[in-house]
Design an enzyme around this catalytic site. Structure first.
Site, PDB file in Angstrom:
ATOM      1  N   ASP A 237      42.410 -21.290  36.436  1.00  0.00           N
ATOM      2  CA  ASP A 237      42.678 -20.078  37.217  1.00  0.00           C
ATOM      3  C   ASP A 237      43.502 -20.526  38.419  1.00  0.00           C
ATOM      4  O   ASP A 237      42.986 -21.174  39.327  1.00  0.00           O
ATOM      5  CB  ASP A 237      41.364 -19.446  37.669  1.00  0.00           C
ATOM      6  CG  ASP A 237      41.570 -18.168  38.484  1.00  0.00           C
ATOM      7  OD1 ASP A 237      42.721 -17.918  38.928  1.00  0.00           O
ATOM      8  OD2 ASP A 237      40.596 -17.428  38.688  1.00  0.00           O
ATOM      9  N   PHE A 238      44.788 -20.191  38.419  1.00  0.00           N
ATOM     10  CA  PHE A 238      45.648 -20.734  39.478  1.00  0.00           C
ATOM     11  C   PHE A 238      45.348 -20.177  40.864  1.00  0.00           C
ATOM     12  O   PHE A 238      45.871 -20.651  41.860  1.00  0.00           O
ATOM     13  CB  PHE A 238      47.133 -20.583  39.145  1.00  0.00           C
ATOM     14  CG  PHE A 238      47.586 -19.220  38.674  1.00  0.00           C
ATOM     15  CD1 PHE A 238      47.227 -18.050  39.322  1.00  0.00           C
ATOM     16  CD2 PHE A 238      48.422 -19.123  37.562  1.00  0.00           C
ATOM     17  CE1 PHE A 238      47.672 -16.820  38.895  1.00  0.00           C
ATOM     18  CE2 PHE A 238      48.883 -17.892  37.117  1.00  0.00           C
ATOM     19  CZ  PHE A 238      48.501 -16.724  37.791  1.00  0.00           C
ATOM     20  N   HIS A 256      56.294 -13.126  40.487  1.00  0.00           N
ATOM     21  CA  HIS A 256      56.661 -11.707  40.624  1.00  0.00           C
ATOM     22  C   HIS A 256      55.525 -10.774  40.205  1.00  0.00           C
ATOM     23  O   HIS A 256      55.559  -9.582  40.505  1.00  0.00           O
ATOM     24  CB  HIS A 256      57.945 -11.396  39.843  1.00  0.00           C
ATOM     25  CG  HIS A 256      57.774 -11.353  38.346  1.00  0.00           C
ATOM     26  ND1 HIS A 256      58.685 -10.742  37.516  1.00  0.00           N
ATOM     27  CD2 HIS A 256      56.806 -11.835  37.512  1.00  0.00           C
ATOM     28  CE1 HIS A 256      58.297 -10.840  36.257  1.00  0.00           C
ATOM     29  NE2 HIS A 256      57.163 -11.512  36.241  1.00  0.00           N
TER      30      HIS A 256
END
Length: 346
Positions: A237-238, A256
């Site tokens: 999970d970044f 984005h």
């Protein structure tokens, strides 16, 4: 004929021309849906060997013959398919790009854009503009990416469209990875980008960081590409941490999807994981600072679906600087895509 009369005729013609253009824009969603249905039925693939009569196409696709004829006739009116004989259709250059088996295929994109969960938020665009937030969650009850986690079919459609994005193929061709040894693709989906890099640079070992729900599909894709033995698949999970030791970190079409605060957390975690001689590559559709712009339509799509935003080069440079990076160069890849390279700021 007087000059005044000629001028009036010219003005009337111009007004009619403008009105026709505007009508086409107003009803553009109808064309998009028609393209989606033709692609989802597989009609372009059925025509790859030549023209076919509508009754044959209807039998193979399971569609109503008259309904299918009306669909293809409408699309022929916008130069997608051509009616070469009564109720018999063939591909045009535009329709050929909807085949699923050609280079540069837009089949997966057409299938994606017609999904109920993908276009329905546009019906709440006014709410997104008023609040500046995604309207996906109010409609479906979960964030866009949580929805994909819970719906494997939707996730598959989305990943196929991402895998076909032109920016992913271009990175391996335009950027020199010859000095890299370990390349980490953060949020890399099914691995189209890292597979392209590993295929071109045999000395590189890859790391693909993704959610667990995506990794099995990535495993199959990388195995089919013949590079699975040189790529680690890491559940991550970044927003929490980047669990990868690499010299090059890639964020392709990731930032984005998120607002500035969320994007800052992702970049900060990359910086924490990176050695002082590492580098980061951000691949995004970059908006021009001013002038005629087409990218902002995609920006609205990101707004209503995810609450993220497309950005200008300066805005990406500010994000990188805030997370502790210094922008070193920017490579333009065509169709408004850019690769922004950064290194840890001293």
């Amino acid at each position: 004929m007087t000059d005044t009369h000629e001028k009036r005729i010219t003005q009337n013609a111009s007004a009619l021309d403008l009105a026709m253009r505007l009508r086409q824009m107003i009803s553009a969603y109808q064309v998009s849906q028609a393209i989606h249905v033709a692609a989802a039925l597989g009609v372009p693939d059925l025509l790859q060997d030549g023209a076919k009569p509508c009754d044959h196409l209807a039998r193979v696709t399971g569609a109503d013959e008259d309904g299918l004829y009306r669909l293809l006739r409408a699309l022929a009116g916008v130069e997608i398919f051509t009616e070469v004989a009564p109720r018999t259709f063939a591909l045009t250059p535009l329709a050929a790009l909807l085949r699923s088996d050609v280079d540069g295929s837009l089949h997966a994109l057409a299938v994606l854009n017609g999904q109920d969960w993908f276009w329905r938020p546009w019906g709440r665009l006014a709410d997104g503009v008023r609040t500046g937030s995604s309207v996906f969650e109010p409609i479906f009850g979960v964030h866009f990416f949580e929805y994909l986690q819970q719906n494997p079919a939707a996730r598959g459609v989305f990943q196929k469209a991402l895998a076909g994005a032109s920016s992913r193929a271009a990175v391996a061709d335009m950027y020199d990875f010859s000095a890299s040894r370990r390349v980490a693709d953060i949020g890399g989906g099914h691995g189209a980008l890292i597979a392209a890099i590993l295929g071109k640079y045999p000395q590189v070992h890859g790391i693909l960081l993704e959610r667990a729900a995506v990794l099995e599909g990535a495993r199959r894709y990388l195995e089919s590409a013949g590079v699975l033995d040189r790529c680690d698949l890491v559940e991550s999970d970044f927003f929490e941490s980047i669990s990868a030791e690499a010299d090059t970190y890639i964020l392709s079409q990731v930032l984005h999807d998120w607002n500035d605060e969320a994007a800052h957390r992702i970049l900060s975690n990359c910086r924490k994981a990176m050695a002082s001689d590492g580098k980061i590559l951000v691949v995004e559709r970059v908006l021009p600072e001013s002038g005629v712009q087409k990218g902002p339509l995609m920006d609205l799509n990101i707004l209503v679906l995810m609450g993220g935003r497309e950005r200008t080069q300066k805005e990406y440079e500010v994000l990188l600087a805030r997370a502790g990076f210094r922008t070193t160069r920017v490579l333009e890849m065509g169709e408004a895509w850019s690769l922004i390279e950064g290194v840890p700021a001293e």
